[in-house]
Design an enzyme around this catalytic site. Structure first.
Site, PDB file in Angstrom:
ATOM      1  N   TYR A 163      75.980  56.070  12.079  1.00  0.00           N
ATOM      2  CA  TYR A 163      77.111  56.995  12.054  1.00  0.00           C
ATOM      3  C   TYR A 163      77.066  57.948  10.865  1.00  0.00           C
ATOM      4  CZ  TYR A 163      79.539  55.026  16.054  1.00  0.00           C
ATOM      5  OH  TYR A 163      79.892  54.656  17.339  1.00  0.00           O
ATOM      6  N   PHE A 186      70.086  54.483   0.608  1.00  0.00           N
ATOM      7  CA  PHE A 186      69.479  53.372  -0.136  1.00  0.00           C
ATOM      8  C   PHE A 186      68.236  52.972   0.647  1.00  0.00           C
ATOM      9  CE2 PHE A 186      70.553  49.062  -2.319  1.00  0.00           C
ATOM     10  CZ  PHE A 186      69.802  49.431  -3.414  1.00  0.00           C
ATOM     11  N   TYR A 212      84.839  39.789  15.452  1.00  0.00           N
ATOM     12  CA  TYR A 212      84.938  41.088  14.765  1.00  0.00           C
ATOM     13  C   TYR A 212      86.354  41.337  14.230  1.00  0.00           C
ATOM     14  CZ  TYR A 212      83.375  45.536  13.102  1.00  0.00           C
ATOM     15  OH  TYR A 212      83.059  46.551  12.249  1.00  0.00           O
TER      16      TYR A 212
HETATM   17  P1  NAD Z   1      73.877  51.605   9.779  1.00  0.00           P
HETATM   18  O1  NAD Z   1      73.286  50.301   9.390  1.00  0.00           O
HETATM   19  O2  NAD Z   1      73.247  52.372  10.882  1.00  0.00           O
HETATM   20  O3  NAD Z   1      73.991  52.592   8.537  1.00  0.00           O
HETATM   21  C1  NAD Z   1      74.469  52.165   7.290  1.00  0.00           C
HETATM   22  C2  NAD Z   1      74.055  53.148   6.235  1.00  0.00           C
HETATM   23  O4  NAD Z   1      74.474  52.651   4.945  1.00  0.00           O
HETATM   24  C3  NAD Z   1      72.542  53.327   6.146  1.00  0.00           C
HETATM   25  O5  NAD Z   1      72.256  54.705   5.940  1.00  0.00           O
HETATM   26  C4  NAD Z   1      72.169  52.514   4.897  1.00  0.00           C
HETATM   27  O6  NAD Z   1      71.008  52.962   4.254  1.00  0.00           O
HETATM   28  C5  NAD Z   1      73.392  52.779   4.034  1.00  0.00           C
HETATM   29  N1  NAD Z   1      73.547  51.814   2.936  1.00  0.00           N
HETATM   30  C6  NAD Z   1      73.636  50.463   3.032  1.00  0.00           C
HETATM   31  N2  NAD Z   1      73.792  49.925   1.796  1.00  0.00           N
HETATM   32  C7  NAD Z   1      73.805  50.961   0.924  1.00  0.00           C
HETATM   33  C8  NAD Z   1      73.941  51.055  -0.489  1.00  0.00           C
HETATM   34  N3  NAD Z   1      74.107  49.972  -1.242  1.00  0.00           N
HETATM   35  N4  NAD Z   1      73.891  52.277  -1.051  1.00  0.00           N
HETATM   36  C9  NAD Z   1      73.710  53.409  -0.307  1.00  0.00           C
HETATM   37  N5  NAD Z   1      73.598  53.376   1.050  1.00  0.00           N
HETATM   38  C10 NAD Z   1      73.640  52.165   1.652  1.00  0.00           C
HETATM   39  O7  NAD Z   1      75.400  51.282  10.113  1.00  0.00           O
HETATM   40  P2  NAD Z   1      76.459  51.942  11.087  1.00  0.00           P
HETATM   41  O8  NAD Z   1      76.560  51.085  12.284  1.00  0.00           O
HETATM   42  O9  NAD Z   1      76.253  53.403  11.223  1.00  0.00           O
HETATM   43  O10 NAD Z   1      77.779  51.662  10.240  1.00  0.00           O
HETATM   44  C11 NAD Z   1      78.433  52.630   9.465  1.00  0.00           C
HETATM   45  C12 NAD Z   1      79.922  52.328   9.495  1.00  0.00           C
HETATM   46  O11 NAD Z   1      80.382  52.440  10.857  1.00  0.00           O
HETATM   47  C13 NAD Z   1      80.266  50.906   9.043  1.00  0.00           C
HETATM   48  O12 NAD Z   1      81.475  50.927   8.337  1.00  0.00           O
HETATM   49  C14 NAD Z   1      80.453  50.178  10.359  1.00  0.00           C
HETATM   50  O13 NAD Z   1      81.278  49.045  10.242  1.00  0.00           O
HETATM   51  C15 NAD Z   1      81.098  51.271  11.189  1.00  0.00           C
HETATM   52  N6  NAD Z   1      81.074  51.080  12.654  1.00  0.00           N
HETATM   53  C16 NAD Z   1      79.913  50.726  13.296  1.00  0.00           C
HETATM   54  C17 NAD Z   1      79.952  50.532  14.683  1.00  0.00           C
HETATM   55  C18 NAD Z   1      78.716  50.121  15.446  1.00  0.00           C
HETATM   56  O14 NAD Z   1      78.846  49.656  16.574  1.00  0.00           O
HETATM   57  N7  NAD Z   1      77.545  50.296  14.902  1.00  0.00           N
HETATM   58  C19 NAD Z   1      81.139  50.738  15.406  1.00  0.00           C
HETATM   59  C20 NAD Z   1      82.270  51.146  14.714  1.00  0.00           C
HETATM   60  C21 NAD Z   1      82.221  51.302  13.336  1.00  0.00           C
END
Ligand code: NAD
Length: 399
Positions: A53, A74, A234
């Protein structure tokens, strides 16, 4: 130069393909370029910008609004024969396209939880922009290191009592029962530390203290609610407690009444590196994909973030529910979709798995997280694993 093949271990793939990541970033950019654009913020900070996202938020801000973007990631560069992480390749590709299109794009690679990275980010904002208009907080991390060295690890467990339901072993393609044990109080606290709103608030406080936030700036973080079959793991589980804290933080940021409005966008369940690790959820996602694709309403990260920025957040007043949340899960949670998902959930087993769930779609999305399975990429070709992020290369390891 080497031929890069996927090496899957558990929920992650330890290799990534630079050409595949580049092709997939390009297809997200093309999606946004080919759709109408609203007016929106011009200086955008994305914390967690390299995958899922956060990456889609960055692409949408840049290509819908023509925004300058500063991404905090990261990720690991390539080392010897080892590939870089896919987030690294995504970011290298994004910057290459953005710079070629005349867009400002810089990236800071380091731990977003640390003061050092917050300070570096603020320095760049002060030097290059003066102030930031939009702050996207999209971290999904397994752990958080505090300034005194303490490490908190998040857990994906229930709260109160164990929960048993179906799950899928993606390797053996078997549907089986899993019992998820309840988190201890310490584990819940740790999960809130990692995935709750404390660090988001610290970012906002640090930016405000440096006078680096525009008047009427907006900040957004992402959450998930989902249907009842996922609640124990969740919404009502340890991660849900962290998301409650994130919601409370949004309210606190807005309540400070200094012009910054904070929103929680409740997004659709999608295959990302973080969701792949949650028990029960991958089976739910595979069924959800099947049903949403059948009804022609399936979306990926880029479609979701395109809708968020162009239709929900920056078209006059933000479009929210009664609790001030933006509901990008509107299509997922439609009654027709959920009743079909529930029906399939009740009857799904190993024998009828392929018929009841979109396993191919799940697998395709999973491999694409690491740049595999993109159209037009020769995966048998010798490939250079080195791919620099332009802004990092230009500034000796730091932007
Ligand atoms: P993802 O794993 O695809 O991306 C996470 C990002 O965070 C990556 O770019 C990673 O490099 C970065 N990151 C992690 N630790 C870090 C740190 N210490 N410093 C800097 N960057 C760091 O995850 P996602 O699914 O896109 O999740 C993003 C948000 O969306 C989260 O809050 C998640 O709960 C929420 N979300 C996800 C979903 C889903 O189904 N995937 C649905 C609704 C909400």
């Amino acid at each position: 130069m080497t031929v890069i093949k996927p090496k899957v271990r558990g929920f992650i793939c330890t290799t990534a393909h630079p050409d595949g990541c580049k092709a997939l970033v390009k297809s997200q950019i093309d999606y946004v370029k080919s759709h109408d654009h609203a007016d929106g913020p011009q200086k955008v900070l994305i914390i967690g910008a390299s995958m899922g996202y956060g990456l889609a938020s960055r692409i949408t801000a840049a290509y819908s609004f023509g925004a300058a973007t500063l991404g905090v990631i990261f990720d690991k560069p390539a080392g010897g024969a080892r590939t870089a992480s896919s987030g690294w390749y995504n970011t290298a590709a994004f910057e290459e396209f953005a710079h070629a299109d005349g867009l400002y794009a810089k990236t800071i690679n380091g731990d977003a939880y640390s003061k050092e990275i917050k300070d570096k980010t603020i320095d760049i904002i002060k030097n290059d922009w003066g102030k930031v208009d939009l702050i996207v907080y999209s971290l999904a991390a397994p752990r958080r290191k505090m300034s005194d060295g303490t490490i908190y690890s998040s857990v994906l467990k229930t709260v109160g009592k164990p929960y048993t339901n179906k799950t899928i072993d993606l390797k053996t393609k078997k549907v089986q029962e899993i019992t998820v044990e309840p988190a201890s109080d310490e584990e819940i606290e740790a999960t809130i530390k990692v995935m709750g709103g404390e660090d988001w608030q610290e970012w906002i406080d640090a930016l405000k203290a440096a006078d680096a936030v525009s008047e009427n700036a907006v900040t957004v973080a992402y959450s998930y609610i989902g249907p009842e079959m996922t609640h124990a793991i969740y919404a009502d589980g340890s991660i849900g407690k962290a998301k409650d804290h994130l919601m409370m933080t949004a309210k606190n940021i807005t309540a400070a009444d200094d012009g910054i409005k904070a929103y929680i966008s409740v997004n659709k369940a999608l295959v990302t590196q973080s969701s792949a690790a949650i028990p029960i959820v991958p089976l739910y996602i595979s069924i959800l994909y099947k049903v949403m694709k059948k009804h022609g309403v399936h979306e990926g990260c880029i479609e979701q973030m395109y809708r968020l920025f162009n239709q929900k957040l920056f078209q006059g007043e933000a479009v929210t529910d009664a609790e001030c949340r933006i509901r990008l899960d509107d299509l997922e949670m439609q009654d027709t979709i959920q009743s079909e998902v529930k029906e399939l959930w009740e009857k799904i087993n190993t024998e009828n798995l392929e018929k009841c769930a979109d396993l191919d779609g799940y697998h395709q999305d999973f491999y694409q997280l690491f740049g595999f399975g993109a159209d037009g990429v020769d995966y048998d070709a010798d490939t250079d694993v080195d791919y620099s992020i332009e802004s990092i290369e230009n500034t000796n390891g730091c932007c």
